[in-house]
Design an enzyme around this catalytic site. Sequence first.
Site, PDB file in Angstrom:
ATOM      1  N   ARG A 154       1.517  -0.035  -8.799  1.00 42.70           N
ATOM      2  CA  ARG A 154       0.055  -0.167  -8.963  1.00 42.70           C
ATOM      3  C   ARG A 154      -0.360  -0.041 -10.435  1.00 42.70           C
ATOM      4  O   ARG A 154      -1.373   0.574 -10.773  1.00 42.70           O
ATOM      5  CB  ARG A 154      -0.706   0.878  -8.149  1.00 42.70           C
TER       6      ARG A 154
ATOM      7  N   SER B 284      -7.989   1.639  -0.950  1.00 42.04           N
ATOM      8  CA  SER B 284      -7.446   2.987  -1.182  1.00 42.04           C
ATOM      9  C   SER B 284      -8.098   3.559  -2.430  1.00 42.04           C
ATOM     10  O   SER B 284      -8.037   2.948  -3.496  1.00 42.04           O
ATOM     11  CB  SER B 284      -5.940   2.933  -1.422  1.00 42.04           C
TER      12      SER B 284
ATOM     13  N   GLU C  57      -7.662   5.181  -7.906  1.00 41.87           N
ATOM     14  CA  GLU C  57      -7.083   3.845  -8.149  1.00 41.87           C
ATOM     15  C   GLU C  57      -8.102   2.859  -8.729  1.00 41.87           C
ATOM     16  O   GLU C  57      -7.793   2.170  -9.709  1.00 41.87           O
ATOM     17  CB  GLU C  57      -6.491   3.291  -6.844  1.00 41.87           C
TER      18      GLU C  57
HETATM   19  P1  FAD Z   1     -11.990  -6.468  -9.791  1.00 40.79           P
HETATM   20  O1  FAD Z   1     -12.335  -5.269  -8.992  1.00 40.79           O
HETATM   21  O2  FAD Z   1     -13.094  -7.412 -10.112  1.00 40.79           O
HETATM   22  O3  FAD Z   1     -11.274  -5.996 -11.119  1.00 40.79           O
HETATM   23  C1  FAD Z   1     -10.242  -5.048 -11.045  1.00 40.79           C
HETATM   24  C2  FAD Z   1      -9.733  -4.762 -12.465  1.00 40.79           C
HETATM   25  O4  FAD Z   1      -9.188  -5.954 -13.016  1.00 40.79           O
HETATM   26  C3  FAD Z   1     -10.843  -4.355 -13.433  1.00 40.79           C
HETATM   27  O5  FAD Z   1     -10.270  -3.474 -14.371  1.00 40.79           O
HETATM   28  C4  FAD Z   1     -11.218  -5.652 -14.123  1.00 40.79           C
HETATM   29  O6  FAD Z   1     -11.744  -5.422 -15.408  1.00 40.79           O
HETATM   30  C5  FAD Z   1      -9.879  -6.350 -14.202  1.00 40.79           C
HETATM   31  N1  FAD Z   1      -9.960  -7.820 -14.124  1.00 40.79           N
HETATM   32  C6  FAD Z   1     -10.456  -8.561 -13.109  1.00 40.79           C
HETATM   33  N2  FAD Z   1     -10.271  -9.878 -13.348  1.00 40.79           N
HETATM   34  C7  FAD Z   1      -9.674  -9.955 -14.578  1.00 40.79           C
HETATM   35  C8  FAD Z   1      -9.218 -11.039 -15.382  1.00 40.79           C
HETATM   36  N3  FAD Z   1      -9.326 -12.311 -15.016  1.00 40.79           N
HETATM   37  N4  FAD Z   1      -8.659 -10.726 -16.576  1.00 40.79           N
HETATM   38  C9  FAD Z   1      -8.517  -9.451 -16.993  1.00 40.79           C
HETATM   39  N5  FAD Z   1      -8.922  -8.390 -16.270  1.00 40.79           N
HETATM   40  C10 FAD Z   1      -9.482  -8.639 -15.068  1.00 40.79           C
HETATM   41  N6  FAD Z   1      -4.922  -3.479  -3.657  1.00 40.79           N
HETATM   42  C11 FAD Z   1      -3.598  -3.531  -3.471  1.00 40.79           C
HETATM   43  O7  FAD Z   1      -2.823  -3.494  -4.427  1.00 40.79           O
HETATM   44  N7  FAD Z   1      -3.057  -3.625  -2.220  1.00 40.79           N
HETATM   45  C12 FAD Z   1      -3.828  -3.682  -1.099  1.00 40.79           C
HETATM   46  O8  FAD Z   1      -3.315  -3.784  -0.008  1.00 40.79           O
HETATM   47  C13 FAD Z   1      -5.253  -3.606  -1.282  1.00 40.79           C
HETATM   48  N8  FAD Z   1      -6.069  -3.588  -0.213  1.00 40.79           N
HETATM   49  C14 FAD Z   1      -7.415  -3.480  -0.379  1.00 40.79           C
HETATM   50  C15 FAD Z   1      -8.238  -3.459   0.749  1.00 40.79           C
HETATM   51  C16 FAD Z   1      -9.615  -3.368   0.596  1.00 40.79           C
HETATM   52  C17 FAD Z   1     -10.485  -3.332   1.831  1.00 40.79           C
HETATM   53  C18 FAD Z   1     -10.178  -3.324  -0.697  1.00 40.79           C
HETATM   54  C19 FAD Z   1     -11.676  -3.276  -0.866  1.00 40.79           C
HETATM   55  C20 FAD Z   1      -9.374  -3.330  -1.822  1.00 40.79           C
HETATM   56  C21 FAD Z   1      -7.978  -3.410  -1.671  1.00 40.79           C
HETATM   57  N9  FAD Z   1      -7.118  -3.416  -2.776  1.00 40.79           N
HETATM   58  C22 FAD Z   1      -5.761  -3.506  -2.595  1.00 40.79           C
HETATM   59  C23 FAD Z   1      -7.663  -3.348  -4.150  1.00 40.79           C
HETATM   60  C24 FAD Z   1      -8.099  -4.744  -4.683  1.00 40.79           C
HETATM   61  O9  FAD Z   1      -8.206  -5.657  -3.641  1.00 40.79           O
HETATM   62  C25 FAD Z   1      -7.112  -5.286  -5.712  1.00 40.79           C
HETATM   63  O10 FAD Z   1      -6.968  -4.399  -6.777  1.00 40.79           O
HETATM   64  C26 FAD Z   1      -7.556  -6.657  -6.252  1.00 40.79           C
HETATM   65  O11 FAD Z   1      -6.543  -7.211  -7.050  1.00 40.79           O
HETATM   66  C27 FAD Z   1      -8.849  -6.588  -7.057  1.00 40.79           C
HETATM   67  O12 FAD Z   1      -9.302  -7.900  -7.296  1.00 40.79           O
HETATM   68  P2  FAD Z   1     -10.780  -8.168  -7.796  1.00 40.79           P
HETATM   69  O13 FAD Z   1     -10.883  -9.601  -8.190  1.00 40.79           O
HETATM   70  O14 FAD Z   1     -11.754  -7.692  -6.798  1.00 40.79           O
HETATM   71  O15 FAD Z   1     -10.794  -7.249  -9.099  1.00 40.79           O
HETATM   72  P1  NAP Z   2       0.656   2.948   5.839  1.00 40.74           P
HETATM   73  O1  NAP Z   2       1.368   1.756   6.380  1.00 40.74           O
HETATM   74  O2  NAP Z   2      -0.017   3.877   6.805  1.00 40.74           O
HETATM   75  O3  NAP Z   2       1.650   3.769   4.940  1.00 40.74           O
HETATM   76  C1  NAP Z   2       1.235   4.992   4.369  1.00 40.74           C
HETATM   77  C2  NAP Z   2       1.912   5.133   3.048  1.00 40.74           C
HETATM   78  O4  NAP Z   2       3.304   5.142   3.273  1.00 40.74           O
HETATM   79  C3  NAP Z   2       1.596   3.988   2.161  1.00 40.74           C
HETATM   80  O5  NAP Z   2       0.890   4.505   1.093  1.00 40.74           O
HETATM   81  C4  NAP Z   2       2.936   3.404   1.776  1.00 40.74           C
HETATM   82  O6  NAP Z   2       3.115   3.307   0.387  1.00 40.74           O
HETATM   83  C5  NAP Z   2       3.973   4.355   2.337  1.00 40.74           C
HETATM   84  N1  NAP Z   2       5.008   3.606   3.070  1.00 40.74           N
HETATM   85  C6  NAP Z   2       4.966   3.226   4.362  1.00 40.74           C
HETATM   86  N2  NAP Z   2       6.119   2.602   4.701  1.00 40.74           N
HETATM   87  C7  NAP Z   2       6.872   2.558   3.609  1.00 40.74           C
HETATM   88  C8  NAP Z   2       8.154   2.045   3.317  1.00 40.74           C
HETATM   89  N3  NAP Z   2       8.887   1.435   4.263  1.00 40.74           N
HETATM   90  N4  NAP Z   2       8.618   2.164   2.056  1.00 40.74           N
HETATM   91  C9  NAP Z   2       7.889   2.761   1.123  1.00 40.74           C
HETATM   92  N5  NAP Z   2       6.657   3.273   1.325  1.00 40.74           N
HETATM   93  C10 NAP Z   2       6.157   3.178   2.555  1.00 40.74           C
HETATM   94  O7  NAP Z   2      -0.410   2.479   4.761  1.00 40.74           O
HETATM   95  P2  NAP Z   2      -1.761   1.702   4.933  1.00 40.74           P
HETATM   96  O8  NAP Z   2      -2.824   2.495   4.320  1.00 40.74           O
HETATM   97  O9  NAP Z   2      -1.941   1.208   6.350  1.00 40.74           O
HETATM   98  O10 NAP Z   2      -1.549   0.440   3.982  1.00 40.74           O
HETATM   99  C11 NAP Z   2      -0.598  -0.540   4.295  1.00 40.74           C
HETATM  100  C12 NAP Z   2      -0.187  -1.239   3.010  1.00 40.74           C
HETATM  101  O11 NAP Z   2      -1.313  -1.876   2.408  1.00 40.74           O
HETATM  102  C13 NAP Z   2       0.372  -0.276   1.968  1.00 40.74           C
HETATM  103  O12 NAP Z   2       1.394  -0.929   1.271  1.00 40.74           O
HETATM  104  C14 NAP Z   2      -0.804  -0.004   1.068  1.00 40.74           C
HETATM  105  O13 NAP Z   2      -0.415   0.297  -0.251  1.00 40.74           O
HETATM  106  C15 NAP Z   2      -1.566  -1.327   1.133  1.00 40.74           C
HETATM  107  N6  NAP Z   2      -3.006  -1.087   0.971  1.00 40.74           N
HETATM  108  C16 NAP Z   2      -3.461  -0.868  -0.279  1.00 40.74           C
HETATM  109  C17 NAP Z   2      -4.805  -0.670  -0.501  1.00 40.74           C
HETATM  110  C18 NAP Z   2      -5.341  -0.486  -1.898  1.00 40.74           C
HETATM  111  O14 NAP Z   2      -6.544  -0.525  -2.090  1.00 40.74           O
HETATM  112  N7  NAP Z   2      -4.492  -0.289  -2.865  1.00 40.74           N
HETATM  113  C19 NAP Z   2      -5.700  -0.661   0.568  1.00 40.74           C
HETATM  114  C20 NAP Z   2      -5.186  -0.858   1.822  1.00 40.74           C
HETATM  115  C21 NAP Z   2      -3.837  -1.082   2.029  1.00 40.74           C
HETATM  116  P3  NAP Z   2       2.593   2.043  -0.451  1.00 40.74           P
HETATM  117  O15 NAP Z   2       1.122   2.225  -0.555  1.00 40.74           O
HETATM  118  O16 NAP Z   2       3.301   2.228  -1.722  1.00 40.74           O
HETATM  119  O17 NAP Z   2       2.978   0.790   0.239  1.00 40.74           O
END
Ligand code: FAD
Ligand code: NAP
Length: 357
Positions: A184, A257, A353
């Site tokens: 991340r 998250s 995050e």
């Molecule tokens: P923004 O929120 O608009 O920007 C995020 C950051 O990137 C900011 O710092 C911004 O300045 C910068 N940025 C945006 N565009 C550019 C660009 N073109 N050039 C330079 N900088 C830029 N994330 C995960 O990793 N895994 C997930 O499973 C995941 N699930 C999510 C589920 C939900 C319901 C939500 C709401 C979010 C989730 N996220 C997840 C977080 C999010 O979706 C990601 O971080 C996504 O990449 C953000 O995209 P955005 O266009 O909305 O970025």
């Molecule tokens: P989950 O499946 O309930 O898992 C809980 C945590 O366990 C996660 O944080 C995940 O780490 C870790 N995990 C589970 N299985 C794993 C494996 N086989 N190896 C290593 N790590 C493992 O999590 P969840 O909330 O439902 O999300 C599912 C996936 O979507 C995750 O990968 C999560 O990161 C991603 N997600 C991200 C966001 C965001 O905003 N960043 C939001 C929603 C979902 P990891 O997070 O490292 O995978």
Amino acid sequence: MDSDNSCANEEPSLSSNSSLFLIEEQVSLKKYHTFALPAFARYFCAIPSEPALFSLLENPSFKLLPRVFIGEGSNTLFLRDFPGVVVKIEIKGLQVVSEDGRYVYLKVSAGENWHQVVEYTLSRNWFGLENLSLIPGTAGAAPIQNIGAYGVELKDVLTELSAIDVKTGQAVLFSRQECHFAYRDSRFKKEPGRYVITSITLKLTKVPEMHLDYSGIKEELHRRDLSDPTPRQLSHVICDIRRNKLPDPSILANAGSFFKNPILSAFEYQSLREKFPDIKSHKMNDNAYKIHAAWLIESCGFKGKKIHNIGVYEKQALVLTNNGKASGAQLKEAVEEIVDAVENKFLISLESEPVMY
Ligand code: FAD
Ligand code: NAP
């Protein structure tokens, strides 16, 4: 927030010197970030093309103002009014750069919606993005925190990206190695505002290479009697799991998250486990353990709780929600309460995050 401005009293004002984009003043940011806090941008502009972006970057007033580049705002929070320019990147386009019998190299412009890119690749039988289905946001933001889900990260498919260095106004190309991707994290997250990403290039396979090991996926495939799923079926399963577990930001405002999973050394992990034998974690390597932040928060009794207008989502304690009435100050207070409770109980400092302004 980034600005070359050393003299805040000058209050530079921005007007468009270009027909390529429009600059608006005093724009509500509620609909431009999925947590939907009440905040205004002094200036706002949507950028539809690279020439428009170059033109904006050359604007002398722009250089003097604080600025932030956003995509769909799903990982960005505006806790208060933004005193400078919010620039929404909307550059569109998909282009096959090269292909052979096994791989397709697809260049995706920064403003493309990520899930639509996943859908597009699946419709062409190009694989690799299935596990990243339904992640909100744009392609251009995906490298910022190296988006990841269900055992796959962007770094597994990205080969290079194009950006503009805001400091010099020059176009730059970064190889995957030069992006310094980590869990991340990336060089771009560490240097916010320095580079605007304009496109990313993905290496996709023509033969599926499935990643089914992640907890939850196997169980769901088994439940559906899908022992050998197609990539499309895997994508559907992941979308269904996500829809079931995560709130849709268009219905209940949230930023996914809210906290990162803390990484502990083997020594730190063992000491914690002695005190809390049921702690949930994953071993990353011999000296790194990823602790489930959701479990830490849940263990402090926050799951399903309300703190003012902020909710800790009942199905996933890592997700904070806004009932529509929350202020930035209330969110800050709620975050502090959760972080303090986890710190007091586990001596672990949770890191947020989303990027906050
Ligand atoms: P923004 O929120 O608009 O920007 C995020 C950051 O990137 C900011 O710092 C911004 O300045 C910068 N940025 C945006 N565009 C550019 C660009 N073109 N050039 C330079 N900088 C830029 N994330 C995960 O990793 N895994 C997930 O499973 C995941 N699930 C999510 C589920 C939900 C319901 C939500 C709401 C979010 C989730 N996220 C997840 C977080 C999010 O979706 C990601 O971080 C996504 O990449 C953000 O995209 P955005 O266009 O909305 O970025
Ligand atoms: P989950 O499946 O309930 O898992 C809980 C945590 O366990 C996660 O944080 C995940 O780490 C870790 N995990 C589970 N299985 C794993 C494996 N086989 N190896 C290593 N790590 C493992 O999590 P969840 O909330 O439902 O999300 C599912 C996936 O979507 C995750 O990968 C999560 O990161 C991603 N997600 C991200 C966001 C965001 O905003 N960043 C939001 C929603 C979902 P990891 O997070 O490292 O995978």
